[in-house]
Scaffold this active site. Structure first.
Site, short mmCIF file in Angstrom:
data_model
loop_
_atom_site.label_atom_id
_atom_site.label_comp_id
_atom_site.label_asym_id
_atom_site.label_seq_id
_atom_site.Cartn_x
_atom_site.Cartn_y
_atom_site.Cartn_z
N LYS A 1 -7.03 -2.29 16.25
CA LYS A 1 -8.18 -1.78 17.01
C LYS A 1 -9.41 -2.66 16.86
CE LYS A 1 -9.42 2.05 13.89
NZ LYS A 1 -9.20 1.18 12.74
N ARG B 1 -14.20 9.32 11.53
CA ARG B 1 -12.93 9.09 10.86
C ARG B 1 -12.41 10.35 10.18
NH1 ARG B 1 -12.51 3.19 9.70
NH2 ARG B 1 -10.72 2.82 8.38
N ARG C 1 -3.04 -10.26 6.45
CA ARG C 1 -4.17 -10.58 7.33
C ARG C 1 -5.19 -11.47 6.63
NH1 ARG C 1 -6.77 -5.43 10.22
NH2 ARG C 1 -7.35 -4.79 8.12
N ARG D 1 -9.68 -9.64 3.06
CA ARG D 1 -10.46 -8.47 2.66
C ARG D 1 -9.95 -7.91 1.33
NH1 ARG D 1 -10.74 -4.54 7.82
NH2 ARG D 1 -10.43 -3.04 6.13
N ARG E 1 -4.58 3.48 2.45
CA ARG E 1 -5.41 3.63 3.66
C ARG E 1 -4.62 4.36 4.76
NH1 ARG E 1 -6.83 -2.38 4.29
NH2 ARG E 1 -7.75 -1.87 6.31
P1 AMP Z 1 -11.85 -0.64 8.40
O1 AMP Z 1 -12.56 -1.97 8.41
O2 AMP Z 1 -12.13 0.19 9.62
O3 AMP Z 1 -10.38 -0.76 8.07
O4 AMP Z 1 -12.50 0.18 7.18
C1 AMP Z 1 -12.41 -0.30 5.86
C2 AMP Z 1 -12.84 0.80 4.90
O5 AMP Z 1 -14.21 1.11 5.12
C3 AMP Z 1 -12.10 2.13 5.02
O6 AMP Z 1 -10.86 2.12 4.33
C4 AMP Z 1 -13.11 3.08 4.41
O7 AMP Z 1 -13.11 3.01 3.00
C5 AMP Z 1 -14.44 2.51 4.88
N1 AMP Z 1 -14.87 3.11 6.16
C6 AMP Z 1 -14.91 2.51 7.38
N2 AMP Z 1 -15.35 3.38 8.31
C7 AMP Z 1 -15.58 4.54 7.66
C8 AMP Z 1 -16.04 5.83 8.05
N3 AMP Z 1 -16.32 6.12 9.33
N4 AMP Z 1 -16.15 6.77 7.09
C9 AMP Z 1 -15.87 6.53 5.82
N5 AMP Z 1 -15.42 5.36 5.37
C10 AMP Z 1 -15.29 4.36 6.28
#
Ligand code: AMP
Length: 219
Positions: A15, A90, A129, A161, A172
């Site tokens: 996404k 989320r 990744r 990351r 996750r």
């Molecule tokens: P992502 O880059 O979207 O995979 O997000 C990486 C991490 O950031 C997630 O595993 C969460 O720990 C945190 N995170 C991202 N978006 C949110 C959100 N809306 N609410 C809470 N934690 C978030």
């Protein structure tokens, strides 16, 4: 036309890639809470320090913190012409808090785009990744750079990351199923969900997204 879309989908479903390409095509901001939180961590701000331990364990950062960041971002000028929300809301709690922001600000969401991907490929997509500061993305299993850990496009060193390892990636996905997946029903009841098959080539997925959203690139 103002386009306001929420992108949903499991971690590793692609996404981020799709949201960023679509945002460029429509000339609207790609608002990605994960990246915003990683920037706070890099700055070692209070918000970043608070979020870091949750992120490194594959858990959600506290909703109040994320909602504060998002609200400030949505009020900025560039978001008035539309936006793509990637990674927010989320959880049902965040969706509820977002409803409050929408009633306060008059923002209306038109689509919730759900990218569906077979679960067995998600971990590989995350654990292999790597990315470059120039924005180029790689996967050392499926799309490796010509020289190990060096960007084909600009020659900079690739980075990974902190949460892109097998153990945290699995956690996750578990968090996604428990906290985020219920949002598909929540938004289906509001008649906002558009499903797209994410098991295809990147360009084909993008074409499908443009088609289900009924939008075309801004010239
Ligand atoms: P992502 O880059 O979207 O995979 O997000 C990486 C991490 O950031 C997630 O595993 C969460 O720990 C945190 N995170 C991202 N978006 C949110 C959100 N809306 N609410 C809470 N934690 C978030």
């Amino acid at each position: 036309m103002t386009t306001r879309v929420i992108f949903l989908g499991a971690p590793g479903c692609g996404k981020g890639t799709q949201a960023s390409q679509l945002a460029k095509l429509l000339n609207i901001p790609h608002i990605d809470t994960g990246s915003m939180l990683r920037e706070e961590i890099a700055l070692q701000s209070e918000e970043g320090k608070l979020a870091e331990s949750f992120m490194n364990q594959g858990q959600l950062a506290p909703a109040t913190l994320v909602v504060r960041i998002i609200k400030n971002r949505l009020l900025r000028d560039d978001a008035q012409k539309g936006f793509i929300l990637d990674g927010f809301p989320r959880s049902p709690e965040q969706a509820q808090m977002f409803e409050d922001i929408m009633s306060e600000t008059g923002i209306v969401i038109q689509h919730v785009l759900n990218i569906e991907v077979d679960e067995n490929i998600l971990i590989d997509r995350m654990a292999f990744r790597k990315s470059c500061v120039c924005g180029e993305k790689y996967n050392t299993k499926f799309k490796a750079p010509k020289v190990e850990d060096v960007c084909d496009k600009c020659g900079a060193a690739l980075t990974q990351r902190a949460d892109d390892n097998v153990e945290t990636a699995a956690k996750r996905i578990e968090t996604y199923k428990k906290e985020t997946e219920p949002l598909i029903n929540y938004y289906t009841e509001k008649n906002l969900v558009r499903n797209v098959n994410g098991n295809q080539e990147i360009d084909k997925i993008l074409a499908d997204i443009l088609s289900v959203l009924g939008v075309s690139a801004v010239k």
